[in-house]
Motif scaffolding. Sequence first.
Motif, PDB file in Angstrom:
ATOM      1  N   GLY A 155       0.815  -1.206   0.000  1.00  0.00           N
ATOM      2  CA  GLY A 155       0.000   0.000   0.000  1.00  0.00           C
ATOM      3  C   GLY A 155       0.847   1.254   0.000  1.00  0.00           C
ATOM      4  O   GLY A 155       0.528   2.243  -0.681  1.00  0.00           O
ATOM      5  N   LEU A 156       1.945   1.234   0.754  1.00  0.00           N
ATOM      6  CA  LEU A 156       2.835   2.388   0.790  1.00  0.00           C
ATOM      7  C   LEU A 156       3.474   2.598  -0.581  1.00  0.00           C
ATOM      8  O   LEU A 156       3.601   3.744  -1.044  1.00  0.00           O
ATOM      9  CB  LEU A 156       3.915   2.180   1.851  1.00  0.00           C
ATOM     10  N   SER A 157       3.860   1.525  -1.253  1.00  0.00           N
ATOM     11  CA  SER A 157       4.424   1.638  -2.591  1.00  0.00           C
ATOM     12  C   SER A 157       3.430   2.284  -3.548  1.00  0.00           C
ATOM     13  O   SER A 157       3.789   3.159  -4.353  1.00  0.00           O
ATOM     14  CB  SER A 157       4.824   0.256  -3.110  1.00  0.00           C
ATOM     15  N   GLN A 158       2.193   1.890  -3.442  1.00  0.00           N
ATOM     16  CA  GLN A 158       1.168   2.465  -4.319  1.00  0.00           C
ATOM     17  C   GLN A 158       0.940   3.939  -4.012  1.00  0.00           C
ATOM     18  O   GLN A 158       0.753   4.758  -4.933  1.00  0.00           O
ATOM     19  CB  GLN A 158      -0.122   1.664  -4.178  1.00  0.00           C
ATOM     20  N   ARG A 159       0.991   4.308  -2.747  1.00  0.00           N
ATOM     21  CA  ARG A 159       0.814   5.724  -2.387  1.00  0.00           C
ATOM     22  C   ARG A 159       1.991   6.566  -2.891  1.00  0.00           C
ATOM     23  O   ARG A 159       1.798   7.684  -3.370  1.00  0.00           O
ATOM     24  CB  ARG A 159       0.653   5.871  -0.870  1.00  0.00           C
ATOM     25  N   TYR A 160       3.193   6.035  -2.772  1.00  0.00           N
ATOM     26  CA  TYR A 160       4.346   6.747  -3.315  1.00  0.00           C
ATOM     27  C   TYR A 160       4.200   6.927  -4.829  1.00  0.00           C
ATOM     28  O   TYR A 160       4.509   7.997  -5.370  1.00  0.00           O
ATOM     29  CB  TYR A 160       5.631   5.978  -3.030  1.00  0.00           C
ATOM     30  N   ALA A 161       3.746   5.871  -5.494  1.00  0.00           N
ATOM     31  CA  ALA A 161       3.581   5.946  -6.946  1.00  0.00           C
ATOM     32  C   ALA A 161       2.554   7.005  -7.326  1.00  0.00           C
ATOM     33  O   ALA A 161       2.753   7.783  -8.268  1.00  0.00           O
ATOM     34  CB  ALA A 161       3.172   4.582  -7.496  1.00  0.00           C
ATOM     35  N   GLU A 162       1.455   7.047  -6.599  1.00  0.00           N
ATOM     36  CA  GLU A 162       0.423   8.046  -6.869  1.00  0.00           C
ATOM     37  C   GLU A 162       0.935   9.459  -6.656  1.00  0.00           C
ATOM     38  O   GLU A 162       0.503  10.408  -7.327  1.00  0.00           O
ATOM     39  CB  GLU A 162      -0.789   7.793  -5.974  1.00  0.00           C
ATOM     40  N   ALA A 163       1.891   9.614  -5.729  1.00  0.00           N
ATOM     41  CA  ALA A 163       2.474  10.928  -5.462  1.00  0.00           C
ATOM     42  C   ALA A 163       3.623  11.258  -6.416  1.00  0.00           C
ATOM     43  O   ALA A 163       4.200  12.339  -6.333  1.00  0.00           O
ATOM     44  CB  ALA A 163       2.976  10.988  -4.019  1.00  0.00           C
ATOM     45  N   GLY A 164       3.958  10.336  -7.304  1.00  0.00           N
ATOM     46  CA  GLY A 164       5.020  10.579  -8.264  1.00  0.00           C
ATOM     47  C   GLY A 164       6.415  10.302  -7.764  1.00  0.00           C
ATOM     48  O   GLY A 164       7.399  10.696  -8.406  1.00  0.00           O
ATOM     49  N   LEU A 214       8.879   7.804  -7.614  1.00  0.00           N
ATOM     50  CA  LEU A 214       9.192   6.496  -8.159  1.00  0.00           C
ATOM     51  C   LEU A 214      10.221   5.752  -7.315  1.00  0.00           C
ATOM     52  O   LEU A 214      10.090   4.549  -7.080  1.00  0.00           O
ATOM     53  CB  LEU A 214       9.707   6.647  -9.591  1.00  0.00           C
ATOM     54  N   ARG A 215      11.247   6.462  -6.864  1.00  0.00           N
ATOM     55  CA  ARG A 215      12.311   5.782  -6.107  1.00  0.00           C
ATOM     56  C   ARG A 215      11.765   5.151  -4.833  1.00  0.00           C
ATOM     57  O   ARG A 215      12.076   4.006  -4.503  1.00  0.00           O
ATOM     58  CB  ARG A 215      13.416   6.774  -5.778  1.00  0.00           C
ATOM     59  N   MET A 216      10.941   5.902  -4.099  1.00  0.00           N
ATOM     60  CA  MET A 216      10.397   5.359  -2.869  1.00  0.00           C
ATOM     61  C   MET A 216       9.360   4.274  -3.159  1.00  0.00           C
ATOM     62  O   MET A 216       9.208   3.327  -2.390  1.00  0.00           O
ATOM     63  CB  MET A 216       9.791   6.473  -2.026  1.00  0.00           C
ATOM     64  N   ALA A 217       8.639   4.397  -4.267  1.00  0.00           N
ATOM     65  CA  ALA A 217       7.698   3.350  -4.655  1.00  0.00           C
ATOM     66  C   ALA A 217       8.442   2.049  -4.926  1.00  0.00           C
ATOM     67  O   ALA A 217       7.999   0.962  -4.539  1.00  0.00           O
ATOM     68  CB  ALA A 217       6.904   3.780  -5.885  1.00  0.00           C
ATOM     69  N   GLN A 218       9.598   2.150  -5.600  1.00  0.00           N
ATOM     70  CA  GLN A 218      10.432   0.970  -5.836  1.00  0.00           C
ATOM     71  C   GLN A 218      10.904   0.360  -4.515  1.00  0.00           C
ATOM     72  O   GLN A 218      10.854  -0.855  -4.323  1.00  0.00           O
ATOM     73  CB  GLN A 218      11.666   1.361  -6.654  1.00  0.00           C
ATOM     74  N   LEU A 219      11.388   1.220  -3.643  1.00  0.00           N
ATOM     75  CA  LEU A 219      11.934   0.741  -2.374  1.00  0.00           C
ATOM     76  C   LEU A 219      10.870   0.043  -1.545  1.00  0.00           C
ATOM     77  O   LEU A 219      11.109  -1.018  -0.952  1.00  0.00           O
ATOM     78  CB  LEU A 219      12.532   1.914  -1.599  1.00  0.00           C
ATOM     79  N   ALA A 220       9.670   0.618  -1.493  1.00  0.00           N
ATOM     80  CA  ALA A 220       8.588   0.005  -0.725  1.00  0.00           C
ATOM     81  C   ALA A 220       8.160  -1.324  -1.344  1.00  0.00           C
ATOM     82  O   ALA A 220       7.846  -2.281  -0.629  1.00  0.00           O
ATOM     83  CB  ALA A 220       7.399   0.960  -0.635  1.00  0.00           C
ATOM     84  N   ALA A 221       8.148  -1.390  -2.672  1.00  0.00           N
ATOM     85  CA  ALA A 221       7.789  -2.636  -3.344  1.00  0.00           C
ATOM     86  C   ALA A 221       8.818  -3.729  -3.047  1.00  0.00           C
ATOM     87  O   ALA A 221       8.463  -4.893  -2.813  1.00  0.00           O
ATOM     88  CB  ALA A 221       7.670  -2.414  -4.853  1.00  0.00           C
ATOM     89  N   THR A 270      13.848   0.466 -16.742  1.00  0.00           N
ATOM     90  CA  THR A 270      12.619   0.916 -16.103  1.00  0.00           C
ATOM     91  C   THR A 270      12.527   0.381 -14.674  1.00  0.00           C
ATOM     92  O   THR A 270      13.142  -0.631 -14.329  1.00  0.00           O
ATOM     93  CB  THR A 270      11.380   0.460 -16.883  1.00  0.00           C
ATOM     94  N   ALA A 271      11.744   1.078 -13.862  1.00  0.00           N
ATOM     95  CA  ALA A 271      11.563   0.649 -12.472  1.00  0.00           C
ATOM     96  C   ALA A 271      10.982  -0.749 -12.408  1.00  0.00           C
ATOM     97  O   ALA A 271      11.403  -1.587 -11.601  1.00  0.00           O
ATOM     98  CB  ALA A 271      10.654   1.642 -11.753  1.00  0.00           C
ATOM     99  N   LEU A 287       3.924   0.677 -10.938  1.00  0.00           N
ATOM    100  CA  LEU A 287       5.194   1.343 -11.217  1.00  0.00           C
ATOM    101  C   LEU A 287       5.321   1.769 -12.674  1.00  0.00           C
ATOM    102  O   LEU A 287       6.211   2.555 -13.014  1.00  0.00           O
ATOM    103  CB  LEU A 287       6.359   0.413 -10.864  1.00  0.00           C
ATOM    104  N   ASP A 288       4.446   1.256 -13.519  1.00  0.00           N
ATOM    105  CA  ASP A 288       4.557   1.545 -14.949  1.00  0.00           C
ATOM    106  C   ASP A 288       4.038   2.918 -15.326  1.00  0.00           C
ATOM    107  O   ASP A 288       4.229   3.362 -16.460  1.00  0.00           O
ATOM    108  CB  ASP A 288       3.778   0.493 -15.760  1.00  0.00           C
ATOM    109  N   HIS A 289       3.377   3.585 -14.398  1.00  0.00           N
ATOM    110  CA  HIS A 289       2.687   4.827 -14.754  1.00  0.00           C
ATOM    111  C   HIS A 289       3.155   6.009 -13.908  1.00  0.00           C
ATOM    112  O   HIS A 289       2.384   6.945 -13.653  1.00  0.00           O
ATOM    113  CB  HIS A 289       1.178   4.645 -14.606  1.00  0.00           C
ATOM    114  N   VAL A 290       4.407   5.986 -13.496  1.00  0.00           N
ATOM    115  CA  VAL A 290       4.943   7.044 -12.638  1.00  0.00           C
ATOM    116  C   VAL A 290       5.993   7.825 -13.408  1.00  0.00           C
ATOM    117  O   VAL A 290       6.892   7.240 -14.018  1.00  0.00           O
ATOM    118  CB  VAL A 290       5.581   6.452 -11.362  1.00  0.00           C
ATOM    119  N   GLU A 291       5.885   9.135 -13.376  1.00  0.00           N
ATOM    120  CA  GLU A 291       6.939   9.971 -13.949  1.00  0.00           C
ATOM    121  C   GLU A 291       8.107  10.011 -12.969  1.00  0.00           C
ATOM    122  O   GLU A 291       7.937  10.423 -11.815  1.00  0.00           O
ATOM    123  CB  GLU A 291       6.432  11.396 -14.196  1.00  0.00           C
TER     124      GLU A 291
END
Length: 232
Positions: A8-17, A19-26, A77-78, A111-115
């Motif tokens: 869930g945290l990874s998805q929230r990071y991704a929604e906030a743009g 990417l690095r933290m979304a990767q780390l949480a995943a 890519t991430a 992760l595919d839709h994050v700038e």
Amino acid sequence: MSVTDFTGLSQRYAEAGDLRMAQLAAWAADVHTLEELLWENGLGHAPDPGAQLASIGDSVAASVEELARTLPDGPVTARALLDAAREAMVTTFDESVHGLLSDRLGDLEHLDHVEPRDPATGRTAERLDGRTPAELAAELRTAAADCATMATLLGVGGEDQAAARLGRQADAAAFEAYLVLAALRSGDHTLATVDLRWDLVAEQAGRERFASAVGSAEHAALHLVLEPVETP
């Protein structure tokens, strides 16, 4: 802390743009998935589960490092990077484990839709505020000790609410100090893992919550840095 929390945290990071933290949480979710599988399949029966878990962690880290040396030149890519890291983790073990672990790993489509952008550096500078990580950790440990002392004194004087509030502040400062030192030991000089694990507990702080945000192998070390608060 469950795998679902990290996902869930990874998805929230991704929604906030972020990417690095979304990767780390995943990736943290993947590591916790592995740890859950190990406990379910007899890790607790090992003579020293903590040492066994650390040994497995070293093996996974070596596999990921070997992967890093074989990545092609150019941008990756991430999603592709995490897919490769997952493959390295899975193939660390015997083939009998491959399917069990792979089937549990979550979807990485978010992760595919994050700038790509990297706000972690800014967060690190704000956290340090001109101090080195070691200096920050020392200040936090001092603050934790001071708050714990005051909480004890207030508790003895019957100021239970104030004592509880300062006790929570002591725990929060000690926990942050632990995260900073753990990041340094792991080579995370940007303190990204500090932000990750702090974000997991930000809304529900407390000793049990803090312990759930770290791996089982870290529980003893975390307990050592939490200041005792004596109450009558």
